[in-house]
Design an enzyme around this catalytic site. Sequence first.
Site, PDB file in Angstrom:
ATOM      1  N   PRO A  10      43.419  20.716  23.574  1.00 56.78           N
ATOM      2  CA  PRO A  10      41.992  21.020  23.601  1.00 56.78           C
ATOM      3  C   PRO A  10      41.430  21.511  22.270  1.00 56.78           C
ATOM      4  CG  PRO A  10      43.258  22.674  24.800  1.00 56.78           C
ATOM      5  CD  PRO A  10      44.197  21.551  24.501  1.00 56.78           C
ATOM      6  N   ASN A  11      40.215  21.073  22.014  1.00 52.86           N
ATOM      7  CA  ASN A  11      39.401  21.477  20.857  1.00 52.86           C
ATOM      8  C   ASN A  11      39.841  20.851  19.538  1.00 52.86           C
ATOM      9  OD1 ASN A  11      37.677  23.281  22.393  1.00 52.86           O
ATOM     10  ND2 ASN A  11      39.458  24.610  22.539  1.00 52.86           N
ATOM     11  N   ARG A  18      35.513  22.664  13.183  1.00 54.80           N
ATOM     12  CA  ARG A  18      35.832  23.889  13.928  1.00 54.80           C
ATOM     13  C   ARG A  18      36.545  24.900  13.022  1.00 54.80           C
ATOM     14  NH1 ARG A  18      41.190  24.207  17.622  1.00 54.80           N
ATOM     15  NH2 ARG A  18      40.714  26.152  18.666  1.00 54.80           N
ATOM     16  N   TYR A  23      41.464  26.239  10.300  1.00 56.80           N
ATOM     17  CA  TYR A  23      42.119  24.959  10.587  1.00 56.80           C
ATOM     18  C   TYR A  23      41.972  23.920   9.479  1.00 56.80           C
ATOM     19  CZ  TYR A  23      42.450  27.024  15.230  1.00 56.80           C
ATOM     20  OH  TYR A  23      42.742  27.861  16.275  1.00 56.80           O
ATOM     21  N   ASN A  74      50.732  19.136  19.549  1.00 53.03           N
ATOM     22  CA  ASN A  74      49.993  20.362  19.252  1.00 53.03           C
ATOM     23  C   ASN A  74      49.207  20.665  20.528  1.00 53.03           C
ATOM     24  OD1 ASN A  74      48.321  22.429  18.554  1.00 53.03           O
ATOM     25  ND2 ASN A  74      47.600  21.519  16.632  1.00 53.03           N
ATOM     26  N   ALA A  77      45.400  25.660  22.702  1.00 52.85           N
ATOM     27  CA  ALA A  77      45.482  26.907  23.471  1.00 52.85           C
ATOM     28  C   ALA A  77      46.420  26.801  24.672  1.00 52.85           C
ATOM     29  CB  ALA A  77      44.085  27.317  23.923  1.00 52.85           C
ATOM     30  N   HIS A  80      49.813  28.689  24.874  1.00 55.14           N
ATOM     31  CA  HIS A  80      49.958  30.088  25.275  1.00 55.14           C
ATOM     32  C   HIS A  80      49.763  30.292  26.779  1.00 55.14           C
ATOM     33  CE1 HIS A  80      49.486  30.173  20.970  1.00 55.14           C
ATOM     34  NE2 HIS A  80      48.233  29.789  21.056  1.00 55.14           N
ATOM     35  N   ASP A  87      57.052  22.242  31.476  1.00 56.10           N
ATOM     36  CA  ASP A  87      57.933  21.544  32.417  1.00 56.10           C
ATOM     37  C   ASP A  87      57.941  20.036  32.155  1.00 56.10           C
ATOM     38  OD1 ASP A  87      58.618  23.924  33.585  1.00 56.10           O
ATOM     39  OD2 ASP A  87      57.409  23.648  35.399  1.00 56.10           O
ATOM     40  N   GLU A  98      56.918  20.813  18.240  1.00 54.54           N
ATOM     41  CA  GLU A  98      55.673  21.554  18.498  1.00 54.54           C
ATOM     42  C   GLU A  98      55.050  21.853  17.132  1.00 54.54           C
ATOM     43  OE1 GLU A  98      56.419  25.325  20.351  1.00 54.54           O
ATOM     44  OE2 GLU A  98      54.369  26.036  20.057  1.00 54.54           O
ATOM     45  N   HIS A 100      51.616  23.455  14.955  1.00 55.07           N
ATOM     46  CA  HIS A 100      50.340  24.180  14.895  1.00 55.07           C
ATOM     47  C   HIS A 100      49.838  24.196  13.466  1.00 55.07           C
ATOM     48  CE1 HIS A 100      50.833  25.555  18.978  1.00 55.07           C
ATOM     49  NE2 HIS A 100      52.085  25.827  18.671  1.00 55.07           N
ATOM     50  N   LEU A 101      48.573  23.892  13.287  1.00 57.09           N
ATOM     51  CA  LEU A 101      47.993  23.901  11.935  1.00 57.09           C
ATOM     52  C   LEU A 101      48.009  25.303  11.345  1.00 57.09           C
ATOM     53  CD1 LEU A 101      45.283  21.850  13.487  1.00 57.09           C
ATOM     54  CD2 LEU A 101      46.039  21.090  11.244  1.00 57.09           C
ATOM     55  N   SER A 102      47.625  26.289  12.157  1.00 58.01           N
ATOM     56  CA  SER A 102      47.517  27.665  11.666  1.00 58.01           C
ATOM     57  C   SER A 102      48.820  28.414  11.913  1.00 58.01           C
ATOM     58  CB  SER A 102      46.361  28.377  12.376  1.00 58.01           C
ATOM     59  OG  SER A 102      46.649  28.510  13.765  1.00 58.01           O
ATOM     60  N   ARG A 107      48.045  35.672  13.593  1.00 51.88           N
ATOM     61  CA  ARG A 107      46.750  35.753  14.279  1.00 51.88           C
ATOM     62  C   ARG A 107      46.837  36.702  15.479  1.00 51.88           C
ATOM     63  NH1 ARG A 107      44.559  29.926  15.249  1.00 51.88           N
ATOM     64  NH2 ARG A 107      42.682  31.151  15.653  1.00 51.88           N
ATOM     65  N   ARG A 111      48.393  34.774  20.699  1.00 53.77           N
ATOM     66  CA  ARG A 111      48.881  33.490  20.165  1.00 53.77           C
ATOM     67  C   ARG A 111      50.343  33.562  19.754  1.00 53.77           C
ATOM     68  NH1 ARG A 111      44.008  30.579  19.413  1.00 53.77           N
ATOM     69  NH2 ARG A 111      42.305  32.004  18.961  1.00 53.77           N
TER      70      ARG A 111
HETATM   71  C1  DQA Z   1      46.509  25.754  17.299  1.00 56.78           C
HETATM   72  C2  DQA Z   1      46.731  27.267  17.532  1.00 56.78           C
HETATM   73  C3  DQA Z   1      46.295  27.683  18.925  1.00 56.78           C
HETATM   74  O1  DQA Z   1      46.494  29.074  19.099  1.00 56.78           O
HETATM   75  C4  DQA Z   1      44.823  27.385  19.120  1.00 56.78           C
HETATM   76  O2  DQA Z   1      44.436  27.689  20.439  1.00 56.78           O
HETATM   77  C5  DQA Z   1      44.473  25.969  18.777  1.00 56.78           C
HETATM   78  C6  DQA Z   1      45.064  25.364  17.597  1.00 56.78           C
HETATM   79  C7  DQA Z   1      46.818  25.340  15.855  1.00 56.78           C
HETATM   80  O3  DQA Z   1      46.983  24.146  15.615  1.00 56.78           O
HETATM   81  O4  DQA Z   1      46.866  26.194  14.949  1.00 56.78           O
HETATM   82  O5  DQA Z   1      43.630  25.363  19.419  1.00 56.78           O
HETATM   83  O6  DQA Z   1      47.381  25.039  18.153  1.00 56.78           O
END
Ligand code: DQA
Length: 147
Positions: A10-11, A18, A23, A74, A77, A80, A87, A98, A100-102, A107, A111
């Site tokens: 998501p997002n 964003r 990011y 990725n 959210a 978490h 599963d 897995e 994550h950009l950040s 943070r 997270r």
């Molecule tokens: C994220 C980190 C997550 O905590 C956050 O909810 C995201 C992006 C990242 O790529 O840094 O949506 O997965």
Amino acid sequence: MSCIMIINGPNLNLLGKREPEIYGTTTLAEIEQACQEIADKNQVTLEFLQSNHEGVIIDWIHEARDRCDALLINPGAFTHTSVAIRDALSAFNGPKVECHLSNVHAREEFRHHSYISPVVDSIIIGAGWRGYTMGLNYLMDSLADAK
Ligand code: DQA
């Protein structure tokens, strides 16, 4: 030809617009293009997907069981919160990353915990968009090693 699935949660469709201070300014389409170029050079089929819906992501992971050899996710959210995505990933047998950009550990506290990390082979955190190309290269090397 090997198939690698890259799933974005998501997002992440809003990347570039964003919270760019967190990011970066690279869009998801640009990340896809960078990954596609690497996949083309290595004669790998790439499926690059994004959804804001948990069930859709779970369905894609199930489909990957039949169609793909390795997977990068990725989960945004859902990292978490989602036992269900964890599963589904547990039931995928190929190499898994897995990404994550950040740097989630630098943070908010919520997270710091990932439901996903215990069921993947590698975790790439805080490398920005390059985490995707790093993860893709790792997966291609893993598949080559397994041959
Ligand atoms: C994220 C980190 C997550 O905590 C956050 O909810 C995201 C992006 C990242 O790529 O840094 O949506 O997965």
